[in-house]
Each structure stands twice: as C-alpha cells, then as structure tokens.
Design a protein around this motif. Structure first.
Motif, PDB file in Angstrom:
ATOM      1  N   UNK A 315     -10.502 -19.201 -14.749  1.00  0.00           N
ATOM      2  CA  UNK A 315      -9.514 -18.019 -14.168  1.00  0.00           C
ATOM      3  C   UNK A 315      -9.448 -16.727 -14.898  1.00  0.00           C
ATOM      4  N   UNK A 316      -9.265 -17.168 -16.186  1.00  0.00           N
ATOM      5  CA  UNK A 316      -9.028 -15.840 -17.297  1.00  0.00           C
ATOM      6  C   UNK A 316     -10.031 -14.987 -17.648  1.00  0.00           C
ATOM      7  N   UNK A 317     -11.123 -15.515 -17.030  1.00  0.00           N
ATOM      8  CA  UNK A 317     -12.401 -14.462 -17.170  1.00  0.00           C
ATOM      9  C   UNK A 317     -12.504 -13.227 -16.690  1.00  0.00           C
ATOM     10  N   UNK A 318     -13.923 -12.914 -16.550  1.00  0.00           N
ATOM     11  CA  UNK A 318     -14.174 -11.654 -15.815  1.00  0.00           C
ATOM     12  C   UNK A 318     -14.551 -11.835 -14.293  1.00  0.00           C
ATOM     13  N   UNK A 319     -13.131 -12.378 -13.570  1.00  0.00           N
ATOM     14  CA  UNK A 319     -13.211 -12.500 -12.215  1.00  0.00           C
ATOM     15  C   UNK A 319     -12.952 -11.359 -11.553  1.00  0.00           C
ATOM     16  N   UNK A 320     -13.245 -10.824 -10.225  1.00  0.00           N
ATOM     17  CA  UNK A 320     -12.813  -9.899  -9.501  1.00  0.00           C
ATOM     18  C   UNK A 320     -11.331  -9.630  -9.603  1.00  0.00           C
ATOM     19  N   UNK A 321     -11.072  -8.414  -9.496  1.00  0.00           N
ATOM     20  CA  UNK A 321      -9.491  -8.133  -9.628  1.00  0.00           C
ATOM     21  C   UNK A 321      -8.749  -7.744  -8.218  1.00  0.00           C
ATOM     22  N   UNK A 322      -9.799  -7.882  -7.091  1.00  0.00           N
ATOM     23  CA  UNK A 322      -9.306  -7.437  -5.597  1.00  0.00           C
ATOM     24  C   UNK A 322      -8.146  -8.095  -5.232  1.00  0.00           C
ATOM     25  N   UNK A 323      -7.018  -7.525  -4.862  1.00  0.00           N
ATOM     26  CA  UNK A 323      -5.855  -8.126  -4.419  1.00  0.00           C
ATOM     27  C   UNK A 323      -5.356  -7.684  -3.028  1.00  0.00           C
ATOM     28  N   UNK A 324      -6.012  -6.599  -2.420  1.00  0.00           N
ATOM     29  CA  UNK A 324      -5.693  -6.165  -1.223  1.00  0.00           C
ATOM     30  C   UNK A 324      -7.216  -5.771  -0.580  1.00  0.00           C
ATOM     31  N   UNK A 325      -7.422  -6.412   0.659  1.00  0.00           N
ATOM     32  CA  UNK A 325      -8.503  -5.965   1.430  1.00  0.00           C
ATOM     33  C   UNK A 325      -8.127  -5.821   2.784  1.00  0.00           C
ATOM     34  N   UNK A 326      -8.353  -4.598   3.418  1.00  0.00           N
ATOM     35  CA  UNK A 326      -8.180  -4.148   4.922  1.00  0.00           C
ATOM     36  C   UNK A 326      -9.439  -4.180   5.660  1.00  0.00           C
ATOM     37  N   UNK A 327      -9.726  -4.937   6.677  1.00  0.00           N
ATOM     38  CA  UNK A 327     -10.896  -4.850   7.384  1.00  0.00           C
ATOM     39  C   UNK A 327     -10.409  -4.851   8.921  1.00  0.00           C
ATOM     40  N   UNK A 328      -9.359  -4.409   9.348  1.00  0.00           N
ATOM     41  CA  UNK A 328      -9.000  -4.544  10.790  1.00  0.00           C
ATOM     42  C   UNK A 328      -9.602  -3.239  11.448  1.00  0.00           C
ATOM     43  N   UNK A 329      -9.678  -3.312  12.706  1.00  0.00           N
ATOM     44  CA  UNK A 329     -10.449  -1.946  13.304  1.00  0.00           C
ATOM     45  C   UNK A 329     -11.939  -2.255  13.374  1.00  0.00           C
ATOM     46  N   UNK A 330     -12.693  -3.269  12.796  1.00  0.00           N
ATOM     47  CA  UNK A 330     -14.067  -3.326  12.789  1.00  0.00           C
ATOM     48  C   UNK A 330     -14.468  -4.180  13.858  1.00  0.00           C
ATOM     49  N   UNK A 331     -15.706  -4.964  13.598  1.00  0.00           N
ATOM     50  CA  UNK A 331     -16.312  -5.993  14.488  1.00  0.00           C
ATOM     51  C   UNK A 331     -16.260  -7.300  13.923  1.00  0.00           C
ATOM     52  N   UNK A 332     -15.443  -7.243  13.096  1.00  0.00           N
ATOM     53  CA  UNK A 332     -15.312  -8.625  12.446  1.00  0.00           C
ATOM     54  C   UNK A 332     -14.353  -9.791  13.198  1.00  0.00           C
ATOM     55  N   UNK A 333     -14.861 -10.885  13.096  1.00  0.00           N
ATOM     56  CA  UNK A 333     -13.840 -12.031  13.881  1.00  0.00           C
ATOM     57  C   UNK A 333     -13.586 -12.887  12.818  1.00  0.00           C
ATOM     58  N   UNK A 334     -12.315 -13.111  12.772  1.00  0.00           N
ATOM     59  CA  UNK A 334     -11.728 -14.231  11.880  1.00  0.00           C
ATOM     60  C   UNK A 334     -12.584 -15.616  12.199  1.00  0.00           C
ATOM     61  N   UNK A 335     -12.357 -16.911  11.287  1.00  0.00           N
ATOM     62  CA  UNK A 335     -11.888 -16.592   9.980  1.00  0.00           C
ATOM     63  C   UNK A 335     -12.672 -15.855   9.010  1.00  0.00           C
ATOM     64  N   UNK A 336     -12.055 -15.420   7.643  1.00  0.00           N
ATOM     65  CA  UNK A 336     -12.586 -14.834   6.747  1.00  0.00           C
ATOM     66  C   UNK A 336     -13.548 -16.141   5.944  1.00  0.00           C
ATOM     67  N   UNK A 337     -14.848 -15.553   5.860  1.00  0.00           N
ATOM     68  CA  UNK A 337     -15.606 -16.804   5.262  1.00  0.00           C
ATOM     69  C   UNK A 337     -15.091 -17.283   3.813  1.00  0.00           C
ATOM     70  N   UNK A 338     -15.385 -18.621   3.451  1.00  0.00           N
ATOM     71  CA  UNK A 338     -14.968 -19.162   2.115  1.00  0.00           C
ATOM     72  C   UNK A 338     -15.375 -18.554   0.978  1.00  0.00           C
ATOM     73  N   UNK A 339     -16.594 -17.973   1.213  1.00  0.00           N
ATOM     74  CA  UNK A 339     -17.240 -17.503  -0.269  1.00  0.00           C
ATOM     75  C   UNK A 339     -16.571 -16.304  -0.501  1.00  0.00           C
ATOM     76  N   UNK A 340     -15.835 -15.610   0.249  1.00  0.00           N
ATOM     77  CA  UNK A 340     -14.979 -14.324   0.219  1.00  0.00           C
ATOM     78  C   UNK A 340     -13.891 -14.815  -0.872  1.00  0.00           C
ATOM     79  N   UNK A 341     -13.196 -15.809  -0.473  1.00  0.00           N
ATOM     80  CA  UNK A 341     -11.967 -16.525  -0.901  1.00  0.00           C
ATOM     81  C   UNK A 341     -12.343 -17.062  -2.166  1.00  0.00           C
TER      82      UNK A 341
END
Length: 352
Positions: A315-341
């Motif tokens: 957890x305290x390593x070099x993990x991505x720091x992304x905290x906010x991701x906005x994807x609305x208005x595209x052609x993506x259907x929920x749910x968000x894939x588990x590998x993203x989380x």
C-alpha cells in the motif's frame, strides 16, 4: 478684566500657534509614503472608505473617464463603467498604485495614452478584462505580477511586450481572438516566473511554442488543437494542472507517452475525440475524460505500473495516485472492471 481677556486671547493664540507648528513639524518629518495617508482628497464620484484609506472605489458609477487619483491610493476600483481612455493626467499624483481594476469598460488600444501604463512603477495587478482591446497593451509596468486581459478582441501580441516582465506570475488571455500566428517562439520570452498561463477560448490549432519553464498551470480549453508534439512537456517540467477540454484531440494526435509526465497531477481532456485512455503517469491524481468516444476500459492496459509490481510494493509503495476518474459521456457501460480498481487503489470517485 480687559487685561484678563486679552491675556486669555494671547495664550489661546500662542497655544494654537505652538500646536500648528507641532503638527506641521510632524507632517514635515514624515516620508512621502506616510504623508500620503493623511491626505483626504476623494473624487466626488467615488467612495473612500475611512477603514481602508488606501482604496478608492469608483466602480458602477457610469464614469466615462478616470477621475484624479489621490496620492495615498494603492487599490483602485474602476470596473463596470463606460471608460474609453486611459490618460496620464489622472495618475500624476498616484505614484503608489499597486492594483487597478478596469474590467468591463470600453477601453481600446487607441484610447490608451502612449507610455501611461509603464509609468506606474509600483503597479502589481492590472485587470483589463471585458474591454475592446485588439492587442496586448504596451509598454507595461515592469513590476507586474498579474495581467488579466480575458474577454477582449485581442488577436495580436506585440513583439517583446512581455520581455521585461520577470515578476509576472499569472497571464490571462482567455476568450480572445488569438490564432497560432500570434504566438511566436519568442512571445513569452522573459516571463521567467510565470506560473499560470490561460489561453482558453481562442482559435488555436497547435500547442503554443516555447512556454516559460516554470509554468505550473496551463489552460487551453475551447480551442481547435489536434496534436500534442512529441516531448512537448519536457520544456515545461513543472506543469501540474493541464486543461485541454473542448479541443479536437484524437488518439493519433497524442504521442505514445504524451501525457505520461510525472509533474502532471490534474489532466483534463473532456469533450475531445479519444477512443481510448492515453497512457498516464503514476503521479496523476485527477483525470477527466468525459464526453469522448471511449468504448471500454482495460485496467491492465491503462495501469501505469504492473499490478504484480504494485503488490510487491504494498500500500505504501509506488502505487498509482489516481483519486478521481471521470468517464461519463462515453460509450462505456458499467460496472467498472475489477482490474481498474485493483490498479487504482486510491480511487475515491469514478463518474461513468
């Protein structure tokens, strides 16, 4: 009794004379800057608040010209009037001005007397938004820290107009009529301390050239930019906030690692023509990709580090720091894939 009355008048006269001399002596001993605080001239069209003696409020008065400015004034508010000209006469005594707000008037370049602005040696903030300027006024005070010229008709930036503005930290030119030809390779030369540059809502098709190296915030929304040049951000290694919303960026217009820049914390690419998420850096914290043409999200492909490596660091390593991701208005259907989380473990909000 007459003698007593005469004596009383004499003592009163002498006392008044001594008091007058004492006051004059106090004033004479003050330096010019302190002396200006004791002047009480206030243009009849304006308001001079006793609790703020260095400020002069002449806003919303229907003024067609600038009144005489008292010497004690530092902060001058002239917004929302009908002023067409800036001449030297009103500023003859105003040698201590730090701040001038002339927003929402009718000032043109021809209405600015030659050299009048550069003579305001102590001016730090100059606001000329919502006027009728067709080019950046010149010459400007060398000590300026902020220059706001939004919502004019500016299509020209005179050569060398910024060359001596070493203290300028913020330049706002948004909502004007700038074309690519107006931004030459030396346009921003001399702006060594510039931190925020706003050129949104113009008519640019290309990224501006030779930006100041200290730029932290770059706003280019609402232009017609199609391509990000290779290694473009290496010239501005401190850029932290980048806004390119409402442009014409496509996948082909972005180099493979165009936005994989460690300094960028907030990246806004909304309302473009992207069909996939471009590679990002592990330091990125906010990513806006809404209203593009993205059809799917693959966490393994967009993760800036290997998930296996991420597990090794913990957890305290070099993990991505992304905290906010906005994807609305595209052609993506929920749910968000588990590998993203799994990749972006610090995500606090996902808009889809």
């Amino acid at each position: 009794m007459t003698l007593n009355i005469c004596t009383s008048f004499l003592l009163l006269f002498l006392g008044h004379s001594v008091w007058s001399r004492t006051v004059r002596q106090v004033y004479d001993d003050l330096d010019p800057e302190h002396w200006s605080h004791y002047t009480s001239e206030c243009p009849r069209e304006c308001f001079c608040p006793p609790s703020f003696p260095n400020a002069l409020y002449c806003d919303n008065k229907g003024l067609k010209e600038i009144p005489a400015i008292p010497a004690r004034i530092w902060y001058l508010y002239l917004q929302n009037n009908l002023i067409e000209t800036i001449s030297e006469k009103p500023f003859v005594n105003a040698t201590h001005l730090r701040w001038i707000n002339l927003n929402k008037n009718k000032i043109t370049n021809s209405g600015i007397e030659s050299g009048v602005l550069s003579k305001l040696k102590r001016l730090l903030y100059l606001f000329l938004e919502d006027n009728e300027l067709e080019e950046v006024p010149a010459p400007l005070p060398v000590g300026l820290e902020q220059l706001r010229l939004a919502r004019n008709k500016i299509s020209k930036i005179p050569e060398g107009v910024f060359s001596n503005l070493e203290n300028l930290t913020m330049l706002d030119l948004h909502h004007n009529s700038l074309l690519d030809s107006a931004l030459q390779s030396d346009t921003f030369q001399g702006l060594n301390n510039l931190m925020q540059l706003n050129i949104a809502k113009n008519s640019l098709k290309k990224m501006p050239l030779s930006l100041p190296a200290n730029t932290l915030q770059l706003f280019l929304d609402n232009n017609s930019i199609e391509v990000i040049p290779e290694n473009y951000f290496s010239a501005i290694p401190k850029v932290t906030f980048l806004r390119l919303n409402y442009n014409k960026l496509s996948d082909d217009g972005i180099p493979p690692n165009g936005f994989n820049v460690s300094s960028i914390l907030d990246l806004q690419l909304s309302h473009n023509q992207l069909t996939k998420i471009p590679p990002i850096n592990a330091h990125l914290e906010h990513l806006h990709l809404d209203h593009n043409r993205i059809k799917s999200v693959n966490g393994t492909q967009i993760c800036p580090v290997s998930i296996a490596v991420e597990d090794d660091y913990g957890f305290y390593g070099n993990i991505p720091r992304l905290r906010y991701l906005r994807l609305d208005g595209n052609e993506i259907r929920p749910p968000i894939p588990l590998d993203v989380m799994i990749c972006f473990r610090l995500l606090q909000a996902v808009v889809i």
